[in-house]
Design an enzyme around this catalytic site. Structure first.
Site, PDB file in Angstrom:
ATOM      1  N   ASP A  67       9.207   2.749  -3.687  1.00  0.00           N
ATOM      2  CA  ASP A  67       9.321   4.259  -3.916  1.00  0.00           C
ATOM      3  C   ASP A  67      10.406   4.798  -3.436  1.00  0.00           C
ATOM      4  O   ASP A  67      10.685   4.144  -2.281  1.00  0.00           O
ATOM      5  CB  ASP A  67       7.958   4.974  -3.830  1.00  0.00           C
ATOM      6  CG  ASP A  67       7.098   4.500  -2.626  1.00  0.00           C
ATOM      7  OD1 ASP A  67       7.846   3.829  -1.682  1.00  0.00           O
ATOM      8  OD2 ASP A  67       6.076   4.538  -2.309  1.00  0.00           O
ATOM      9  N   ASP A 136      -5.773   8.590   0.764  1.00  0.00           N
ATOM     10  CA  ASP A 136      -6.198   8.741  -0.681  1.00  0.00           C
ATOM     11  C   ASP A 136      -6.548   7.552  -1.503  1.00  0.00           C
ATOM     12  O   ASP A 136      -7.000   7.762  -2.456  1.00  0.00           O
ATOM     13  CB  ASP A 136      -5.523  10.002  -1.373  1.00  0.00           C
ATOM     14  CG  ASP A 136      -4.198   9.735  -1.854  1.00  0.00           C
ATOM     15  OD1 ASP A 136      -3.855   8.640  -1.593  1.00  0.00           O
ATOM     16  OD2 ASP A 136      -3.713  10.665  -2.368  1.00  0.00           O
ATOM     17  N   HIS A 138      -4.071   5.618  -2.560  1.00  0.00           N
ATOM     18  CA  HIS A 138      -3.069   5.111  -3.350  1.00  0.00           C
ATOM     19  C   HIS A 138      -2.086   4.216  -3.230  1.00  0.00           C
ATOM     20  O   HIS A 138      -2.094   3.843  -1.870  1.00  0.00           O
ATOM     21  CB  HIS A 138      -2.090   6.427  -3.730  1.00  0.00           C
ATOM     22  CG  HIS A 138      -1.201   6.769  -2.510  1.00  0.00           C
ATOM     23  ND1 HIS A 138      -0.915   8.088  -2.138  1.00  0.00           N
ATOM     24  CD2 HIS A 138      -0.702   5.972  -1.368  1.00  0.00           C
ATOM     25  CE1 HIS A 138      -0.253   8.185  -1.053  1.00  0.00           C
ATOM     26  NE2 HIS A 138       0.204   6.947  -0.675  1.00  0.00           N
ATOM     27  N   GLU A 143      -0.664   8.708  -7.133  1.00  0.00           N
ATOM     28  CA  GLU A 143      -1.613   9.472  -6.760  1.00  0.00           C
ATOM     29  C   GLU A 143      -3.025   9.245  -7.557  1.00  0.00           C
ATOM     30  O   GLU A 143      -2.853   8.800  -8.606  1.00  0.00           O
ATOM     31  CB  GLU A 143      -1.124  10.861  -6.424  1.00  0.00           C
ATOM     32  CG  GLU A 143      -0.018  11.106  -5.750  1.00  0.00           C
ATOM     33  CD  GLU A 143      -0.282  10.905  -4.004  1.00  0.00           C
ATOM     34  OE1 GLU A 143      -1.066  10.183  -3.787  1.00  0.00           O
ATOM     35  OE2 GLU A 143       0.476  11.501  -3.540  1.00  0.00           O
TER      36      GLU A 143
HETATM   37  C1  GLP Z   1       3.171   6.359   1.531  1.00  0.00           C
HETATM   38  C2  GLP Z   1       3.762   5.212   0.522  1.00  0.00           C
HETATM   39  C3  GLP Z   1       2.963   4.186   0.453  1.00  0.00           C
HETATM   40  C4  GLP Z   1       2.316   3.825   1.893  1.00  0.00           C
HETATM   41  C5  GLP Z   1       1.575   5.079   2.334  1.00  0.00           C
HETATM   42  C6  GLP Z   1       0.794   4.605   3.434  1.00  0.00           C
HETATM   43  O1  GLP Z   1       2.564   7.131   0.763  1.00  0.00           O
HETATM   44  N1  GLP Z   1       4.383   5.548  -0.399  1.00  0.00           N
HETATM   45  O2  GLP Z   1       3.517   2.928  -0.151  1.00  0.00           O
HETATM   46  O3  GLP Z   1       1.371   2.574   1.589  1.00  0.00           O
HETATM   47  O4  GLP Z   1       2.764   5.925   2.716  1.00  0.00           O
HETATM   48  O5  GLP Z   1       1.638   4.913   4.752  1.00  0.00           O
HETATM   49  P1  GLP Z   1       1.261   4.423   6.159  1.00  0.00           P
HETATM   50  O6  GLP Z   1       1.264   2.907   6.171  1.00  0.00           O
HETATM   51  O7  GLP Z   1       2.358   5.065   7.090  1.00  0.00           O
HETATM   52  O8  GLP Z   1      -0.264   5.060   6.495  1.00  0.00           O
END
Ligand code: GLP
Length: 258
Positions: A67, A136, A138, A143
């Site tokens: 993404d 959440d 995802h 989402e």
């Molecule tokens: C963002 C990314 C996800 C990732 C999530 C969690 O939303 N798009 O791919 O898994 O963050 O991030 P973190 O690993 O910093 O908690």
């Protein structure tokens, strides 16, 4: 789904990196799917170490990221392209032209997303997809409410994701409201999934994804439909799993058999 509970973040990162390294050792031209966020940073550090100290070779690898924020140019300090360059690509020998991160600044997002999907197919599909999980539940930026059949597209971020990611920006209102994200359906087409989850704040999302019902409200739960998923978690993230002892027992037997 295999759940591997590791004693801490470092052990989790090493174990997950080993899966990627094993794939590369028998398929040097593998197609790797990468994720951003703090969860996989340790895994990337370990891949860099393996490259520098053990000669792990990325010269024939192709990569696709999940993404990117809409509106951030590739060289923006908080773009996911910058994140990948800084945390991995600049330190290994992957040719930059083989690395793909969705564009958040294309003139026609729908056309770009269709092109991105085609690139993945034309490269033979993703061999192993690295994933984190949002608080959440995802995956990528799918989402709650995203179709479990969704493809790469523009998505609108939830308030919770904006709050979670505000820590990387000066203020919350600087976090882009939209992103380009691989869909759940796109992700499920990868041949293998490696998810890394750490920290107490992820425990409820992890438990819901792994042990709850499959639902578009927790898009990571769609991984239950995939035949080859390993979830590497630290003790904190595992704290709400009902089947903890069972997962630990299975891992102990697997180690004995090694
Ligand atoms: C963002 C990314 C996800 C990732 C999530 C969690 O939303 N798009 O791919 O898994 O963050 O991030 P973190 O690993 O910093 O908690």
């Amino acid at each position: 789904m295999d759940v591997v509970i590791c004693k801490d973040y470092a052990a989790m990162s090493k174990a997950a990196a080993r899966v990627v390294a094993e794939l590369l050792n028998h398929k040097p031209n593998a197609v790797l799917g990468f994720a951003t966020g703090s969860s996989p940073v340790g895994l990337y550090k370990e891949l860099i170490r393996m490259h520098q100290e053990e000669g792990l070779d990325f010269s024939k690898v192709t990569t696709f990221n999940l993404d990117e924020y809409v509106g951030l140019p590739p060289d923006h300090p908080q773009s996911y392209r910058t994140f990948m360059n800084t945390n991995l690509f600049n330190h290994i020998n992957v040719p930059v032209q083989n690395t793909h991160v969705p564009s958040g600044t294309s003139a026609n997002h729908a056309a770009f997303c269709a092109w991105y999907e085609k690139q993945i197919v034309d490269c033979g599909g993703i061999d192993v997809q690295v994933l984190g999980i949002g608080s959440d539940g995802h995956v990528a930026f799918n989402e709650p409410g995203s179709s479990l059949g969704s493809r790469t597209r523009m998505v609108t971020l939830t308030e919770q994701t904006l709050d979670d990611n505000a820590r990387f920006f000066k203020k919350k209102s600087d976090v882009p409201r939209h992103a380009i994200s691989m869909g759940v359906g796109t992700i499920l087409e990868a041949r293998k999934q490696v998810m890394v989850v750490n920290g107490k704040n992820k425990a409820p999302a992890l438990a819901a994804a792994v042990e709850g019902p499959i639902t578009s409200m927790i898009t990571a739960s769609a991984l239950q439909l995939h035949p080859d998923v390993v979830v590497f978690v630290d003790e904190d993230a595992a704290s709400q799993l009902k089947m903890r002892d069972y997962y630990n027992w299975i891992q102990k037997q697997a180690k004995k058999a090694d």
